[in-house]
Write a protein that holds these residues in place. Structure first.
Motif, PDB file in Angstrom:
ATOM      1  N   LYS A 283       0.837  -1.207   0.000  1.00 61.02           N
ATOM      2  CA  LYS A 283       0.000   0.000   0.000  1.00 61.02           C
ATOM      3  C   LYS A 283       0.868   1.253   0.000  1.00 61.02           C
ATOM      4  CE  LYS A 283      -4.072  -2.005   2.252  1.00 61.02           C
ATOM      5  NZ  LYS A 283      -4.977  -1.933   3.438  1.00 61.02           N
ATOM      6  N   VAL A 284       1.927   1.205   0.780  1.00 65.37           N
ATOM      7  CA  VAL A 284       2.858   2.343   0.823  1.00 65.37           C
ATOM      8  C   VAL A 284       3.523   2.519  -0.545  1.00 65.37           C
ATOM      9  CG1 VAL A 284       5.008   3.205   1.828  1.00 65.37           C
ATOM     10  CG2 VAL A 284       3.273   2.149   3.296  1.00 65.37           C
ATOM     11  N   LYS A 285       3.961   1.414  -1.124  1.00 56.66           N
ATOM     12  CA  LYS A 285       4.605   1.474  -2.437  1.00 56.66           C
ATOM     13  C   LYS A 285       3.667   2.054  -3.483  1.00 56.66           C
ATOM     14  CE  LYS A 285       7.508  -1.290  -5.507  1.00 56.66           C
ATOM     15  NZ  LYS A 285       8.173  -2.604  -5.689  1.00 56.66           N
ATOM     16  N   SER A 286       2.407   1.654  -3.436  1.00 56.02           N
ATOM     17  CA  SER A 286       1.415   2.149  -4.374  1.00 56.02           C
ATOM     18  C   SER A 286       1.208   3.655  -4.196  1.00 56.02           C
ATOM     19  CB  SER A 286       0.092   1.411  -4.185  1.00 56.02           C
ATOM     20  OG  SER A 286      -0.899   1.912  -5.046  1.00 56.02           O
ATOM     21  N   LYS A 287       1.150   4.099  -2.948  1.00 55.58           N
ATOM     22  CA  LYS A 287       0.984   5.534  -2.673  1.00 55.58           C
ATOM     23  C   LYS A 287       2.161   6.335  -3.200  1.00 55.58           C
ATOM     24  CE  LYS A 287      -2.049   6.217   1.300  1.00 55.58           C
ATOM     25  NZ  LYS A 287      -2.160   6.754   2.687  1.00 55.58           N
ATOM     26  N   LEU A 288       3.360   5.826  -2.983  1.00 57.53           N
ATOM     27  CA  LEU A 288       4.559   6.532  -3.431  1.00 57.53           C
ATOM     28  C   LEU A 288       4.622   6.602  -4.952  1.00 57.53           C
ATOM     29  CD1 LEU A 288       7.276   5.157  -0.986  1.00 57.53           C
ATOM     30  CD2 LEU A 288       6.286   7.446  -1.009  1.00 57.53           C
ATOM     31  N   THR A 289       4.266   5.511  -5.612  1.00 57.46           N
ATOM     32  CA  THR A 289       4.263   5.481  -7.074  1.00 57.46           C
ATOM     33  C   THR A 289       3.259   6.481  -7.628  1.00 57.46           C
ATOM     34  OG1 THR A 289       4.898   3.145  -7.079  1.00 57.46           O
ATOM     35  CG2 THR A 289       3.933   4.026  -9.101  1.00 57.46           C
ATOM     36  N   PHE A 290       2.084   6.523  -7.017  1.00 57.43           N
ATOM     37  CA  PHE A 290       1.051   7.471  -7.439  1.00 57.43           C
ATOM     38  C   PHE A 290       1.529   8.908  -7.223  1.00 57.43           C
ATOM     39  CE2 PHE A 290      -2.569  10.222  -6.501  1.00 57.43           C
ATOM     40  CZ  PHE A 290      -3.365  10.016  -7.618  1.00 57.43           C
ATOM     41  N   ALA A 291       2.134   9.156  -6.052  1.00 59.20           N
ATOM     42  CA  ALA A 291       2.613  10.501  -5.731  1.00 59.20           C
ATOM     43  C   ALA A 291       3.707  10.942  -6.696  1.00 59.20           C
ATOM     44  CB  ALA A 291       3.128  10.541  -4.294  1.00 59.20           C
ATOM     45  N   LYS A 292       4.620  10.031  -7.009  1.00 58.49           N
ATOM     46  CA  LYS A 292       5.708  10.372  -7.926  1.00 58.49           C
ATOM     47  C   LYS A 292       5.173  10.725  -9.309  1.00 58.49           C
ATOM     48  CE  LYS A 292      10.190   8.751  -9.616  1.00 58.49           C
ATOM     49  NZ  LYS A 292      11.249   7.724  -9.505  1.00 58.49           N
ATOM     50  N   ASP A 293       4.224   9.950  -9.808  1.00 57.02           N
ATOM     51  CA  ASP A 293       3.638  10.223 -11.120  1.00 57.02           C
ATOM     52  C   ASP A 293       2.913  11.566 -11.125  1.00 57.02           C
ATOM     53  OD1 ASP A 293       4.596   7.860 -12.106  1.00 57.02           O
ATOM     54  OD2 ASP A 293       2.716   6.753 -11.844  1.00 57.02           O
ATOM     55  N   ALA A 294       2.181  11.852 -10.038  1.00 62.75           N
ATOM     56  CA  ALA A 294       1.431  13.110  -9.953  1.00 62.75           C
ATOM     57  C   ALA A 294       2.379  14.303  -9.910  1.00 62.75           C
ATOM     58  CB  ALA A 294       0.533  13.089  -8.717  1.00 62.75           C
ATOM     59  N   VAL A 295       3.435  14.182  -9.131  1.00 63.03           N
ATOM     60  CA  VAL A 295       4.413  15.268  -9.031  1.00 63.03           C
ATOM     61  C   VAL A 295       5.113  15.484 -10.373  1.00 63.03           C
ATOM     62  CG1 VAL A 295       6.621  15.928  -8.002  1.00 63.03           C
ATOM     63  CG2 VAL A 295       4.788  15.057  -6.555  1.00 63.03           C
ATOM     64  N   ALA A 296       5.495  14.387 -11.040  1.00 66.98           N
ATOM     65  CA  ALA A 296       6.201  14.486 -12.323  1.00 66.98           C
ATOM     66  C   ALA A 296       5.352  15.160 -13.394  1.00 66.98           C
ATOM     67  CB  ALA A 296       6.626  13.095 -12.790  1.00 66.98           C
ATOM     68  N   GLN A 297       4.038  15.022 -13.297  1.00 65.27           N
ATOM     69  CA  GLN A 297       3.146  15.630 -14.281  1.00 65.27           C
ATOM     70  C   GLN A 297       2.949  17.122 -14.049  1.00 65.27           C
ATOM     71  OE1 GLN A 297      -0.581  13.501 -14.644  1.00 65.27           O
ATOM     72  NE2 GLN A 297       0.462  11.520 -14.648  1.00 65.27           N
ATOM     73  N   ASN A 298       3.221  17.572 -12.825  1.00 63.42           N
ATOM     74  CA  ASN A 298       2.911  18.961 -12.474  1.00 63.42           C
ATOM     75  C   ASN A 298       4.108  19.822 -12.101  1.00 63.42           C
ATOM     76  OD1 ASN A 298      -0.207  19.134 -12.389  1.00 63.42           O
ATOM     77  ND2 ASN A 298       0.239  17.241 -11.287  1.00 63.42           N
TER      78      ASN A 298
ATOM     79  N   LEU B 259       9.472  14.081   0.328  1.00 59.97           N
ATOM     80  CA  LEU B 259       9.879  13.025  -0.595  1.00 59.97           C
ATOM     81  C   LEU B 259      10.809  13.554  -1.681  1.00 59.97           C
ATOM     82  CD1 LEU B 259       6.449  11.195  -1.079  1.00 59.97           C
ATOM     83  CD2 LEU B 259       8.362  10.438   0.331  1.00 59.97           C
ATOM     84  N   MET B 260      10.578  14.790  -2.113  1.00 59.60           N
ATOM     85  CA  MET B 260      11.391  15.375  -3.183  1.00 59.60           C
ATOM     86  C   MET B 260      12.737  15.893  -2.683  1.00 59.60           C
ATOM     87  SD  MET B 260       8.905  17.468  -5.807  1.00 59.60           S
ATOM     88  CE  MET B 260       7.699  18.092  -4.637  1.00 59.60           C
ATOM     89  N   THR B 261      12.901  15.981  -1.377  1.00 58.73           N
ATOM     90  CA  THR B 261      14.128  16.591  -0.847  1.00 58.73           C
ATOM     91  C   THR B 261      14.844  15.701   0.164  1.00 58.73           C
ATOM     92  OG1 THR B 261      12.817  17.765   0.839  1.00 58.73           O
ATOM     93  CG2 THR B 261      13.285  18.947  -1.206  1.00 58.73           C
ATOM     94  N   THR B 262      14.626  14.409   0.078  1.00 57.64           N
ATOM     95  CA  THR B 262      15.317  13.463   0.962  1.00 57.64           C
ATOM     96  C   THR B 262      16.044  12.431   0.109  1.00 57.64           C
ATOM     97  OG1 THR B 262      13.598  13.723   2.653  1.00 57.64           O
ATOM     98  CG2 THR B 262      15.076  11.838   2.874  1.00 57.64           C
ATOM     99  N   LYS B 263      17.352  12.298   0.338  1.00 55.09           N
ATOM    100  CA  LYS B 263      18.162  11.391  -0.464  1.00 55.09           C
ATOM    101  C   LYS B 263      19.122  10.605   0.422  1.00 55.09           C
ATOM    102  CE  LYS B 263      19.499  12.626  -4.548  1.00 55.09           C
ATOM    103  NZ  LYS B 263      20.142  13.272  -5.712  1.00 55.09           N
TER     104      LYS B 263
END
Length: 206
Positions: A44-59, A122-126
């Motif tokens: 579920k966490v993986k699915s949320k992260l994948t969705f979030a990454k796709d949404a961020v990449a589009q915007n 998520l965008m600023t942690t490496k």
């Protein structure tokens, strides 16, 4: 604050001539763990992260800068093995987000993935091994950028002000090649290898 943008000679000259930088898409950055700094054993966490990454990449798009120009590894990785350029910008701190480097992936219990602030975390942690980059990011709405074909560009302005151009140790470019295409108040100089330390420094003989 002064921020450093490493690039190859061809694209660096093009950036300077057109007074703009190409904005990166989240899916095209060189770290496969972008926005995956949280453990993904839970589906579920993986699915949320994948969705979030796709949404961020589009915007959103990202400009990546370093807080330091003297690290030879940076020049090797991002400036065509020291044959490219480092463009130095003065950027207002409120336009930047500093990267946080961590030794292990975050626990899903420590971050609420349903919040807006979580996306920026998520965008600023490496991973800590990227620490040498001393990275700062400008996170930009794609809708506010110039678009050419399928690429997005951020124009130079008072919030992205070019201050210096540093020519790489192995570059075939001359100072005169740069001076003629930048404003008069932009300082241009060559880099060289430091004589006693593992770092790049200013060459005051050219």
């Amino acid at each position: 604050m002064l921020c450093y943008y490493f690039t190859g000679s061809k694209y660096g000259l093009d950036n300077l001539k057109k007074k703009r930088l190409k904005v990166s898409n989240l899916n095209n950055l060189n770290d496969p763990f972008e926005m995956l700094c949280v453990e993904t054993a839970d589906k579920k966490v993986k699915s949320k992260l994948t969705f979030a990454k796709d949404a961020v990449a589009q915007n959103f798009g990202i400009l990546c800068f370093s807080g330091n120009w003297t690290n030879p590894v940076q020049w090797g990785h991002y400036a065509e093995n020291h044959s490219g350029l480092c463009l130095v910008f003065d950027i207002h701190e409120e336009c930047l987000r500093e990267i946080t480097y961590v030794p292990t992936r975050l626990s899903p219990r420590d971050i609420d993935l349903d919040t807006e602030e979580a996306a920026f975390t998520l965008m600023t942690t490496k991973f800590k091994h990227w620490h040498y980059e001393q990275e700062h990011r400008s996170i930009l709405w794609l809708s506010g950028l110039d678009k050419e074909s399928e690429l997005y560009f951020r124009a130079f302005d008072d919030n992205l002000k070019i201050k210096q151009v540093i020519i790489g140790v192995n570059s075939k470019l001359k100072k005169s090649d740069i001076v003629k295409i930048v404003p008069r108040d932009v300082e241009v100089f060559h880099a060289k290898l430091h004589d006693t330390e593992f770092k790049v420094t200013r060459d005051r003989t050219k």
